[in-house]
Enzyme design. Structure first.
Site, PDB file in Angstrom:
ATOM      1  N   CYS A  69       0.862  -1.188   0.000  1.00  0.00           N
ATOM      2  CA  CYS A  69       0.000   0.000   0.000  1.00  0.00           C
ATOM      3  C   CYS A  69       0.899   1.238   0.000  1.00  0.00           C
ATOM      4  O   CYS A  69       1.646   1.453   0.959  1.00  0.00           O
ATOM      5  CB  CYS A  69      -0.903  -0.011   1.232  1.00  0.00           C
ATOM      6  SG  CYS A  69      -2.108   1.326   1.286  1.00  0.00           S
ATOM      7  N   HIS A  70       0.837   2.015  -1.089  1.00  0.00           N
ATOM      8  CA  HIS A  70       1.715   3.181  -1.163  1.00  0.00           C
ATOM      9  C   HIS A  70       1.105   4.377  -1.878  1.00  0.00           C
ATOM     10  O   HIS A  70       1.647   5.471  -1.825  1.00  0.00           O
ATOM     11  CB  HIS A  70       3.012   2.805  -1.889  1.00  0.00           C
ATOM     12  CG  HIS A  70       2.826   2.623  -3.367  1.00  0.00           C
ATOM     13  ND1 HIS A  70       2.310   1.473  -3.917  1.00  0.00           N
ATOM     14  CD2 HIS A  70       3.075   3.450  -4.408  1.00  0.00           C
ATOM     15  CE1 HIS A  70       2.250   1.598  -5.225  1.00  0.00           C
ATOM     16  NE2 HIS A  70       2.713   2.791  -5.561  1.00  0.00           N
ATOM     17  N   ARG A  71      -0.020   4.194  -2.571  1.00  0.00           N
ATOM     18  CA  ARG A  71      -0.542   5.293  -3.390  1.00  0.00           C
ATOM     19  C   ARG A  71      -1.014   6.451  -2.509  1.00  0.00           C
ATOM     20  O   ARG A  71      -1.603   6.239  -1.446  1.00  0.00           O
ATOM     21  CB  ARG A  71      -1.694   4.806  -4.276  1.00  0.00           C
ATOM     22  CG  ARG A  71      -1.225   3.941  -5.422  1.00  0.00           C
ATOM     23  CD  ARG A  71      -2.315   3.674  -6.431  1.00  0.00           C
ATOM     24  NE  ARG A  71      -1.800   2.878  -7.527  1.00  0.00           N
ATOM     25  CZ  ARG A  71      -1.194   3.370  -8.602  1.00  0.00           C
ATOM     26  NH1 ARG A  71      -1.054   4.675  -8.715  1.00  0.00           N
ATOM     27  NH2 ARG A  71      -0.737   2.587  -9.552  1.00  0.00           N
ATOM     28  N   ARG A  95       7.956   5.919   1.545  1.00  0.00           N
ATOM     29  CA  ARG A  95       7.247   7.196   1.567  1.00  0.00           C
ATOM     30  C   ARG A  95       6.253   7.292   2.731  1.00  0.00           C
ATOM     31  O   ARG A  95       5.749   8.364   3.036  1.00  0.00           O
ATOM     32  CB  ARG A  95       6.541   7.449   0.237  1.00  0.00           C
ATOM     33  CG  ARG A  95       5.275   6.636  -0.014  1.00  0.00           C
ATOM     34  CD  ARG A  95       4.621   7.000  -1.345  1.00  0.00           C
ATOM     35  NE  ARG A  95       4.245   8.403  -1.392  1.00  0.00           N
ATOM     36  CZ  ARG A  95       3.099   8.899  -0.915  1.00  0.00           C
ATOM     37  NH1 ARG A  95       2.230   8.084  -0.328  1.00  0.00           N
ATOM     38  NH2 ARG A  95       2.818  10.168  -1.018  1.00  0.00           N
TER      39      ARG A  95
END
Length: 363
Positions: free
Chosen positions: A204-206, A241
């Site tokens: 999960c990064h968006r 991030r």
């Protein structure tokens, strides 16, 4: 013919690997410009090592900045290199800021541009990736599409002619080449105490899922509930991030095991042995189909509809906890007859053959 590959992120390294490896084997002159958009060691150097890729010729050292500043600095750095070496063609992949900057630099200097993974569309203009991929396609001289769907999208946008090619996706090249190696060499299941087929994998990064702390916390509640209901613990290699707030939101759930980012072979091992994959990554959706693993897509839309065709990947009705839970549990029970719509593992061959055949026409 001299090829310049421009890359800057983990997906680009993976999806350009087969092209770079073939360039090495076949003695094709080439160079690599690395923008260092992904600057963390675990999202970068380890992938060059795992995929046995040569060191980039140029590191721009851009790192994490605002979109405008990042693209501006990349454009300046890439242009400087291209002016010095004047390649026959610039190759970019996907929809990153690095790819857009490479495309703009090549176009402004009159150097032919090749776009690997052209034509993908989510039709969601709120996604920065969607803007990037549309712009790159309309700048490109060669458009290498994974499937016929993408070629049709391009024709619908007025891009026509013999420069649209259906090649398959280069992620298939990498996954098929390294799947067995990953099973043999990776010990990540042992390190994390996981049992084959008895865990789920989360990526999960968006920004749409992670930038709003409340939404991200709610999403972690939902995936933890899926882990509890299925009986499968959830392993989550967390993207660089994501900050401390997101780490804490995930760590609040005993069902979720957080890990640092993992290398390519470790990730392939995790993918191949998972009972269920939960992801907002387009590349992971593709890898799930290639490796025949069930996948729940943590998004409201997608640009790879082929992944849905055999029922092994599912786009939920919404990202509410109830819809995610019902979609996940139904998917775990559903029998799937697998097929891979993304290619045969030789996309790189079609791409290089096309570039070699057309090189003289651009000189």
């Amino acid at each position: 013919m001299h090829i310049t590959y421009v890359l800057g992120t983990r997906p680009e390294i993976i999806k350009l690997a087969s092209l770079i490896q073939a360039s090495v084997r076949e003695g094709l002159p080439f160079s690599i410009i690395h923008t260092n958009q992904h600057y963390a060691e675990r999202m970068d150097r380890v992938f060059f090592n795992d995929l046995e890729l040569p060191e980039p010729n140029h590191h721009l050292g851009i790192g994490s900045l605002s979109h405008g500043e990042q693209i501006g600095r990349m454009l300046t750095g890439i242009e400087r290199v291209l002016l010095a070496q004047r390649p026959s063609v610039v190759v970019v992949q996907g929809d990153t800021n690095s790819a857009l900057a490479g495309g703009l630099a090549a176009n402004k200097l009159g150097i032919p541009l090749a776009h690997v993974e052209a034509g993908l569309r989510s039709y969601d203009r709120s996604m920065p990736e969607e803007i990037n991929r549309v712009l790159i396609d309309h700048l490109s001289d060669h458009l290498f599409c994974p499937t016929a769907n993408q070629a049709n999208y391009l024709v619908g946008e007025g891009i026509r002619g013999g420069h649209i090619h259906i090649t398959g996706n280069t992620i298939v090249d990498a996954a098929l080449d390294y799947a067995e190696t990953a099973q043999r060499r990776s010990d990540i299941l042992d390190r994390l105490g996981l049992t084959q087929g008895k865990y789920s994998l989360l990526t999960c990064h968006r920004p749409s899922n992670t930038d709003d702390p409340a939404h991200f916390a709610t999403l972690m509640d939902a995936v933890a509930d899926i882990a509890e209901a299925s009986g499968f613990p959830l392993v989550f290699p967390i993207h660089p991030r994501l900050g401390e707030h997101q780490r804490q939101a995930a760590a609040n759930h005993h069902q979720i095991t957080l890990t640092d980012p993992v290398g390519y072979l470790d990730m392939l091992a995790l993918l191949q042995n998972a009972a269920l994959i939960l992801t907002d990554s387009g590349g992971v959706q593709e890898e799930a189909c290639i490796l025949q693993r069930k996948c729940l897509i943590l998004r409201r839309n997608m640009e790879r509809p082929e992944a849905l065709e055999n029922g092994g990947c599912v786009l939920p009705a919404s990202l509410s906890a109830s819809d995610l839970r019902s979609a996940a549990l139904a998917l775990l029970e559903r029998p799937v007859v697998w097929n891979n719509p993304f290619g045969d593992g030789f996309a790189y061959r079609r791409i290089l053959d096309t570039l070699t055949a057309t090189a003289d026409t651009h000189l």
